[in-house]
Design a protein around this motif. Structure first.
Motif, PDB file in Angstrom:
ATOM      1  N   THR A  45     -49.735  -8.238 -20.142  1.00  0.00           N
ATOM      2  CA  THR A  45     -50.805  -7.537 -19.427  1.00  0.00           C
ATOM      3  C   THR A  45     -51.744  -6.837 -20.416  1.00  0.00           C
ATOM      4  N   MET A  66     -31.656  -6.554 -18.161  1.00  0.00           N
ATOM      5  CA  MET A  66     -32.329  -5.804 -19.211  1.00  0.00           C
ATOM      6  C   MET A  66     -33.254  -4.782 -18.558  1.00  0.00           C
ATOM      7  N   ASN A  68     -36.481  -2.309 -19.144  1.00  0.00           N
ATOM      8  CA  ASN A  68     -37.577  -2.032 -20.073  1.00  0.00           C
ATOM      9  C   ASN A  68     -38.522  -1.007 -19.490  1.00  0.00           C
ATOM     10  N   LEU A  72     -46.930  -1.003 -20.780  1.00  0.00           N
ATOM     11  CA  LEU A  72     -48.155  -1.800 -20.970  1.00  0.00           C
ATOM     12  C   LEU A  72     -48.822  -1.608 -22.327  1.00  0.00           C
ATOM     13  N   SER A  98     -53.031 -11.767 -17.625  1.00  0.00           N
ATOM     14  CA  SER A  98     -52.542 -10.654 -16.800  1.00  0.00           C
ATOM     15  C   SER A  98     -53.343  -9.400 -17.122  1.00  0.00           C
ATOM     16  N   VAL A 198     -41.195 -11.807  -8.542  1.00  0.00           N
ATOM     17  CA  VAL A 198     -41.413 -10.372  -8.476  1.00  0.00           C
ATOM     18  C   VAL A 198     -41.534  -9.767  -9.870  1.00  0.00           C
ATOM     19  N   SER A 223     -34.707  -6.481 -15.198  1.00  0.00           N
ATOM     20  CA  SER A 223     -35.012  -7.917 -15.123  1.00  0.00           C
ATOM     21  C   SER A 223     -33.757  -8.690 -15.515  1.00  0.00           C
TER      22      SER A 223
HETATM   23  C1  LIG Z   1     -39.908  -6.580 -21.903  1.00  0.00           C
HETATM   24  C2  LIG Z   1     -40.653  -6.912 -20.652  1.00  0.00           C
HETATM   25  C3  LIG Z   1     -42.021  -6.679 -20.583  1.00  0.00           C
HETATM   26  C4  LIG Z   1     -42.727  -6.967 -19.419  1.00  0.00           C
HETATM   27  N1  LIG Z   1     -44.066  -6.745 -19.374  1.00  0.00           N
HETATM   28  C5  LIG Z   1     -44.777  -7.106 -18.281  1.00  0.00           C
HETATM   29  C6  LIG Z   1     -46.184  -6.968 -18.253  1.00  0.00           C
HETATM   30  O1  LIG Z   1     -46.832  -6.559 -19.221  1.00  0.00           O
HETATM   31  N2  LIG Z   1     -46.832  -7.328 -17.108  1.00  0.00           N
HETATM   32  C7  LIG Z   1     -46.180  -7.830 -16.000  1.00  0.00           C
HETATM   33  O2  LIG Z   1     -46.828  -8.145 -15.000  1.00  0.00           O
HETATM   34  N3  LIG Z   1     -44.835  -7.981 -16.022  1.00  0.00           N
HETATM   35  C8  LIG Z   1     -44.136  -7.644 -17.127  1.00  0.00           C
HETATM   36  N4  LIG Z   1     -42.777  -7.829 -17.146  1.00  0.00           N
HETATM   37  C9  LIG Z   1     -42.108  -8.383 -15.950  1.00  0.00           C
HETATM   38  C10 LIG Z   1     -41.912  -9.902 -16.058  1.00  0.00           C
HETATM   39  O3  LIG Z   1     -43.131 -10.577 -16.166  1.00  0.00           O
HETATM   40  C11 LIG Z   1     -41.131 -10.436 -14.833  1.00  0.00           C
HETATM   41  O4  LIG Z   1     -41.871 -10.186 -13.666  1.00  0.00           O
HETATM   42  C12 LIG Z   1     -39.769  -9.792 -14.651  1.00  0.00           C
HETATM   43  O5  LIG Z   1     -39.177  -9.498 -15.901  1.00  0.00           O
HETATM   44  C13 LIG Z   1     -38.787 -10.648 -13.834  1.00  0.00           C
HETATM   45  O6  LIG Z   1     -38.528 -11.884 -14.457  1.00  0.00           O
HETATM   46  P1  LIG Z   1     -37.267 -12.118 -15.470  1.00  0.00           P
HETATM   47  O7  LIG Z   1     -36.057 -11.550 -14.788  1.00  0.00           O
HETATM   48  O8  LIG Z   1     -37.211 -13.597 -15.664  1.00  0.00           O
HETATM   49  O9  LIG Z   1     -37.595 -11.392 -16.721  1.00  0.00           O
HETATM   50  C14 LIG Z   1     -42.052  -7.527 -18.312  1.00  0.00           C
HETATM   51  C15 LIG Z   1     -40.668  -7.779 -18.393  1.00  0.00           C
HETATM   52  C16 LIG Z   1     -39.976  -7.499 -19.539  1.00  0.00           C
HETATM   53  C17 LIG Z   1     -38.515  -7.812 -19.584  1.00  0.00           C
END
Ligand SMILES: Cc1cc2nc3c(=O)[nH]c(=O)nc-3n(C[C@H](O)[C@H](O)[C@H](O)COP(=O)(O)O)c2cc1C
Length: 310
Positions: A45, A66, A68, A72, A98, A198, A223
C-alpha cells in the motif's frame, strides 16, 4: 487450458496474485520468482506522503499465523510514481496498485495521479487494522475508524472515487466487522469493479515473562493459515451476495488452499504470508492449479469458480 480470469475489465493470465504488503514492489522478488508468470502483482500500500510506519517490534509469529503492525510504511506517492512504477510496468504482467488515505480528497488525489500515470487497476485499502483513519461520513462522528467498517463510509468513499476515475477499482475489505456482506454490497452499489477479501484480523499476543504485548503497537493484524477457514467463509458469504468478482485471500499456503477459495466463489486469489515462508510459493500455486484442472479435465478455470456443492 485457459487459466485467465477477469477482475472487472482487467484480464489476468491466471488467477494467482500476490497480496499487498507481502511482496514489496516485486523488485525484491525478481531473483526468486518468474514475475511475468503471475496473474497480477498487488503492490505494498502506498499513501500520498511517505510513512515511517509503527515502532518495532512490528511482527510476531503465533500458532499457525503471523501478527503484524507495520503501519503502512512506504516512501509515498511521488517516489512510487518516479522510481517504483516504471520498473513494475516493465515486468509484463498486470500491476494492481494498493492505495490508502486519510480522507476522500486524499484518496481521489492519489487515484487520479496513478490513473494519469497509466495505472490500470487500484486496490483501495479501506481496511488496514493498524492505523486510524480520519472519519469520512458525517453520520459517524464518534471516532476515527476504518472506512470498510461502516457500510455508509464505504459507499460514500467508493462512490466518490468511481465517479472520478476509469481505473479498475478493487475495494479491499476488513474481516473485522459484524457482517462483511453488508459492506461488500455497499462497495458494489457504489461502483467498485471488484472486491479483495480479506485483510488481516485484529489480534494481539502477550509475552508472559515481561507482561508486555509482543507488538509495540499492542495489537496488530493476524494472517496466515490460522485465518484461512474464516476467510473462506467470508468469501463464500460475499460471493452469494454480490455480482462483482472477488479476489480471495487469507492463509493460502499451497494450490489446494487457493482452489478452496475459488470453489467458494473467488475469481482470483492472493498469496500473502506464505511468501515469507517460501518466496517462490506463488509459482507453485499456479502449477498446482494447472495440475488440478488437468486432473479434473477442466479446460477453463472459470468452470471452477463458485462450484461449491451442497
Ligand atoms: C507483513 C504484512 C504486511 C501487510 N501489508 C498490507 C498492506 O500494506 N496493505 C494491505 O492491503 N494489506 C496488507 N497486508 C494484508 C495482506 O495483503 C492480506 O490481506 C492478509 O495478510 C491475509 O492474507 P495471508 O493470510 O495470505 O497473508 C499485510 C500482511 C502482512 C502479513
Amino acid at each position: 487450458m485457459d487459466l485467465s480470469v477477469k477482475i472487472g475489465r482487467l484480464k489476468l493470465k491466471n488467477p494467482v496474485t500476490v497480496a499487498s504488503g507481502t511482496f514489496g514492489y516485486a523488485e525484491e522478488f525478481k531473483e526468486l520468482v518468474n514475475l511475468e508468470g503471475l496473474g497480477a502483482i498487488i503492490t505494498k500500500t502506498i499513501t500520498k506522503e511517505p510513512r515511517l510506519g509503527n515502532a518495532a517490534p512490528r511482527l510476531a509469529e503465533t500458532s499457525s499465523g503471523m501478527l503484524n503492525a507495520i503501519g503502512l510504511q512506504n516512501e509515498g506517492l511521488d517516489n512510487f510514481l518516479k522510481v517504483k512504477l516504471p520498473k513494475l510496468k516493465k515486468i509484463g504482467t498486470k500491476i494492481i496498485v494498493s492505495v490508502s488515505a486519510n480522507s476522500a480528497q486524499e484518496f481521489i488525489y492519489c487515484v487520479k495521479q496513478l490513473e494519469d500515470s497509466g495505472v490500470e487497476a487500484i486496490e483501495l485499502n479501506l481496511s488496514c487494522p493498524n492505523i486510524k483513519y480520519a472519519k469520512l461520513a458525517k453520520t459517524n462522528k464518534a471516532k476515527a475508524r476504518i472506512f470498510a467498517q461502516v457500510a455508509g463510509d464505504t459507499y460514500t468513499l467508493v462512490n466518490a472515487l468511481a465517479k472520478k476515475t476509469n481505473t479498475v477499482l478493487i475495494a479491499k475489505l476488513s474481516p473485522n466487522v459484524t457482517d462483511i456482506t453488508e459492506i461488500a454490497l455497499a462497495a458494489q452499489k457504489a461502483g467498485a469493479d471488484a472486491l479483495s477479501l480479506v485483510n488481516t484480523f485484529s489480534a494481539m499476543a502477550i509475552d508472559i515473562d515481561t507482561h508486555r504485548p509482543r507488538l509495540a503497537n499492542v495489537s496488530g493484524g493476524l494472517s496466515g493459515p490460522a485465518i484461512k477457514p474464516i476467510a473462506v467463509k467470508m468469501v463464500y458469504d460475499v460471493a452469494q451476495a454480490v455480482k462483482i468478482p472477488i479476489i480471495g485471500m487469507g492463509g493460502i499456503m499451497n494450490a489446494d488452499d487457493a482452489i478452496e477459495f475459488i470453489i467458494a466463489g473467488a475469481a482470483a486469489v492472493s498469496v500473502g504470508t506464505a511468501n515469507f515462508v517460501n518466496p517462490g510459493i506463488s509459482m507453485e500455486v499456479i502449477e498446482g492449479i494447472k495440475n488440478y484442472c488437468k486432473k479434473k479435465k477442466l479446460k477453463n478455470i472459470k468452470q471452477l469458480i463458485g462450484t461449491l456443492k451442497r
